[in-house]
Scaffold this active site. Structure first.
Site, PDB file in Angstrom:
ATOM      1  N   ASP A 123      30.849 -10.697  16.100  1.00  0.00           N
ATOM      2  CA  ASP A 123      31.952 -10.576  17.053  1.00  0.00           C
ATOM      3  C   ASP A 123      32.270  -9.143  17.457  1.00  0.00           C
ATOM      4  OD1 ASP A 123      32.919  -9.985  14.524  1.00  0.00           O
ATOM      5  OD2 ASP A 123      34.390 -11.611  14.475  1.00  0.00           O
ATOM      6  N   ASP A 172      29.296 -11.507   1.716  1.00  0.00           N
ATOM      7  CA  ASP A 172      28.382 -12.422   2.398  1.00  0.00           C
ATOM      8  C   ASP A 172      27.016 -11.770   2.521  1.00  0.00           C
ATOM      9  OD1 ASP A 172      30.427 -14.234   2.688  1.00  0.00           O
ATOM     10  OD2 ASP A 172      30.956 -13.575   4.711  1.00  0.00           O
ATOM     11  N   ASP A 193      35.108 -10.643  -0.677  1.00  0.00           N
ATOM     12  CA  ASP A 193      33.934 -11.511  -0.563  1.00  0.00           C
ATOM     13  C   ASP A 193      32.731 -10.702  -0.121  1.00  0.00           C
ATOM     14  OD1 ASP A 193      35.343 -14.052  -1.044  1.00  0.00           O
ATOM     15  OD2 ASP A 193      36.298 -13.623   0.880  1.00  0.00           O
TER      16      ASP A 193
END
Length: 389
Positions: free
Chosen positions: A134, A70, A68
């Site tokens: 994070d 993003d 993916d």
């Protein structure tokens, strides 16, 4: 090596980020999804800043091809929607935009502010957005047009040193979002980045924070583990840090009481990882077999059950009920769990060839001794959960 500068409170220039050029980061252009490139290009053509962000950049730097891509930008969701007709805004508080190219969906988000902590929804700048990420290895921004990696937090260095280091202070990171504990273990297992002893200890002491997390989020994380190809390493570490009792409490309890069950369970996860490595697109039901097959063996004396062939329908219904409770709070698609149960029973020697109306009846709907159904409730549609990775 280049640097990105900002200003301190006194207006003096200070280094904000390291900018790695193509010769330094060595990301091959052919690994960038052409549609992701188009999204960044179009946003820039409309006067906005845009980057590929997060796990895609991490994977590119460690030599993997991202699944993916993003994208993050300073354009608001409504402005992104105007630029891309093939898009839709999702979410209520935390609004994102999905830009659709055929079967591919690209998530485009707006820079977020730290004014409400790391889980707030206020728009902000890239300097703030990076501090909401994070771990440092996921806090990297890549400009595919200029072929530059923007690093505010030393993520490139940590990738080179194989270190998993949090961006958010340790006393806040798991309190604000407990699921980050699962992600930490997943990243450590899939990228070979080692957690510091202090971080691992913090995870073990914070495991109880997973208790109020919704079943839908835990299902999503469990499916990611199943599809990761590293389920053995991830589950082993989740057991060691007391996290697995919140993902699969029944399985954890049985492993605690029976060392042989734990050994078999982990061996099955190794077989699951082999399946994923050979066929990453295998249906979820094939993968669920490895979670339930040894549990099914504990349910009854199967040699006696096989002799009583007339009770096959009742066997299936009881087994389905037990397996459904066993995998809670995970809520996989019903047809996939049914497939896994039928496959596991077939391996024992019980072939389930029941009419569709029997296979799909509610668990609460039982048969009496005359074979008639008690109750007349209709089957409720179970919520489908995507086979997430």
């Amino acid at each position: 090596m280049l640097y990105r500068y900002g200003k301190d409170n006194n207006g003096r220039p200070v280094k904000k980020a390291v900018v790695y050029t193509r010769e330094e980061h060595l990301i091959p252009a052919y690994k960038i999804d052409p549609d992701a490139f188009k999204i960044v290009q179009r946003l820039k053509d409309n006067g906005y800043t845009a980057y590929i962000v997060g796990g895609a950049v991490r994977d590119l730097l460690i030599g993997k091809t991202p699944k993916d891509f993003d994208i993050v930008t300073d354009a608001t969701p409504s402005k992104i929607k105007r630029i891309f007709r093939n898009s839709r805004i999702i979410g209520r508080r935390f609004r994102l935009v999905h830009v659709i190219f055929g079967l591919k969906i690209f998530e485009v988000s707006t820079f977020r502010s730290t004014i409400d902590g790391s889980v707030g929804n206020s728009f902000g700048t890239i300097d703030e957005d990076v501090m909401r990420r994070d771990f440092t290895i996921n806090a990297l921004y890549y400009d595919p047009i200029l072929e530059q990696v923007i690093d505010y937090v030393g993520g490139v260095r940590d990738i080179k040193k194989s270190i998993l280091r949090p961006v958010i202070p340790v006393d806040k990171i798991f309190v604000e979002d407990p699921v980050r504990m699962l992600r930490a273990i997943k990243y450590s297992s899939t990228t070979d980045c080692q957690m510091a002893w202090s971080l691992r200890r913090k995870i073990k002491h914070s495991a109880h924070l997973l208790s109020p997390v919704s079943p839908s989020r835990l299902t999503e994380e469990m499916l990611k583990i199943i599809n990761s190809g590293h389920s053995f390493e991830i589950v082993s570490e989740c057991l060691a840090t007391d996290l697995y009792m919140y993902l699969q409490p029944s399985a954890t309890a049985m492993m605690f009481n029976d060392p042989q069950f734990e050994k078999n369970y982990l061996i099955n996860l190794k077989s699951l990882d082999e399946l994923v490595s050979k066929d990453k697109d295998a249906r979820l039901g094939k993968k669920l077999v490895f979670l339930i097959k040894d549990f099914i063996l504990t349910l009854t004396d199967w040699k006696k059950e096989i002799l009583n062939s007339s009770s096959v329908g009742e066997i299936y219904i009881k087994t389905w009920t037990e397996c459904r409770n066993f995998v809670l709070p995970m809520n996989p698609q019903r047809t996939e769990l049914e497939y896994a149960i039928r496959t596991s029973l077939r391996e024992i020697g019980i072939s389930i060839k029941l009419p569709k109306k029997v296979l799909s009846q509610p668990v609460s709907q039982k048969k009496d001794t005359a074979g008639k159904k008690k109750g007349s409730g209709r089957k409720k549609k179970s919520k489908k959960v995507n086979d997430a990775v």
